[in-house]
Scaffold this motif. Sequence first.
Motif, PDB file in Angstrom:
ATOM      1  N   GLU A 243       0.822  -1.208   0.000  1.00 49.91           N
ATOM      2  CA  GLU A 243       0.000   0.000   0.000  1.00 49.91           C
ATOM      3  C   GLU A 243       0.857   1.259   0.000  1.00 49.91           C
ATOM      4  OE1 GLU A 243      -2.451  -0.448   3.401  1.00 49.91           O
ATOM      5  OE2 GLU A 243      -3.756  -1.966   2.498  1.00 49.91           O
ATOM      6  N   ALA A 247       0.738   4.113  -2.826  1.00 53.99           N
ATOM      7  CA  ALA A 247       0.350   5.493  -2.504  1.00 53.99           C
ATOM      8  C   ALA A 247       1.405   6.491  -2.979  1.00 53.99           C
ATOM      9  CB  ALA A 247       0.129   5.634  -0.998  1.00 53.99           C
ATOM     10  N   ASP A 251       0.803   9.437  -5.820  1.00 53.90           N
ATOM     11  CA  ASP A 251       0.989  10.852  -5.516  1.00 53.90           C
ATOM     12  C   ASP A 251       2.219  11.445  -6.195  1.00 53.90           C
ATOM     13  OD1 ASP A 251      -1.261  10.639  -3.944  1.00 53.90           O
ATOM     14  OD2 ASP A 251      -0.143  10.344  -2.072  1.00 53.90           O
TER      15      ASP A 251
END
Length: 355
Positions: A243, A247, A251
Amino acid sequence: MSPKDADLILLNGRIATQDERCSMVQALAIKDGRILATGSDAEIGGYQGRKIDLNGRTVIPGLIDSHSHPIRGGLYYNLELRWDGLPSLADALRMLREQAQRTPPNQWVRVVGGWSEFQFAEKRMPTLDELNTAAPETPVFVLNLYAMALLNRAALRAVGYDRDTPNPAGGEIQRDGAGNPTGVLIARPNAFILYSTLAKGPKLPLDEQLNSTRHFMRELNRLGVTSVIDAGGGFQNYPQDYEVVTALNRDGLSTVRLAANLFTQRNGHELEDFASWTKSVKPGQGDDMFRINGAGEMLVYSAADFEDFLEPRPELPARMEPDLTAVVRLLAEQRWPFRLHATYDETITRALDVF
């Protein structure tokens, strides 16, 4: 837009072009993430864009590490004390003492790789007494290759090892004459005891895992590494432990391109894991910065061997061939690439027979 527009222009350097002549040039222009032109300062100086004067420094293509563990490493990097390149054990113990003093309550000091006793002037490992003196209250875990780990008294209390704790299969909790653990864990020859003990330590919360992984990527970049094939790893579960890199990539914060392999964590249930993953994930799924690469480095637990050459080579169980055959057949049918971690000739011979 002018044909002489560029996003980035490097001048006054030694740029390794990696062409067929291995030639070096002074300058380079980049547009939209691709090399637009190379040549002399005079040739490239006419391009318009952000310019950097290299002052004679060398520029190389980013290095690609074809087998490493940056996803797992990034989750814990901020928790580690690094002894890389230290000239003496005295320096290492001083760093450990200072780290213990600044380590928050309930956290550990972890030294988990990048060093060898042979780099030290003293040419030896730290003793348990030295670890206990340097950190009398803070748990300390020091990993030496895949062979052993040293735990101070606080770490033994933290993991709950006592005279009644049984040795795991393939590992030994060294004991004194009274049967109490000394703090030495030995892979005989399986490294599971080392990593399962390390996994008992506290983890960082998600926001700090994000920060830790960015620091680890920055360290890889500092060494010239820009791309890594991640080989999975023990106690690195899919999808939950992925995860953070997902992420960061979402981003736009990843600075290392990652191709990730899925590594089963369930002894006896490997085929179930890969059957599930081949239904929900496709090799190549993702983008240029983060994608799924395939299966491995663990395909089945019965095919795993470990490189503690101080110990006799383990005999793999008879079920290795049927276990591996079932998983490899599934992966081949689903067009999944795979990799298998093997150390000994005897292991890879049996695996190649299956393939």
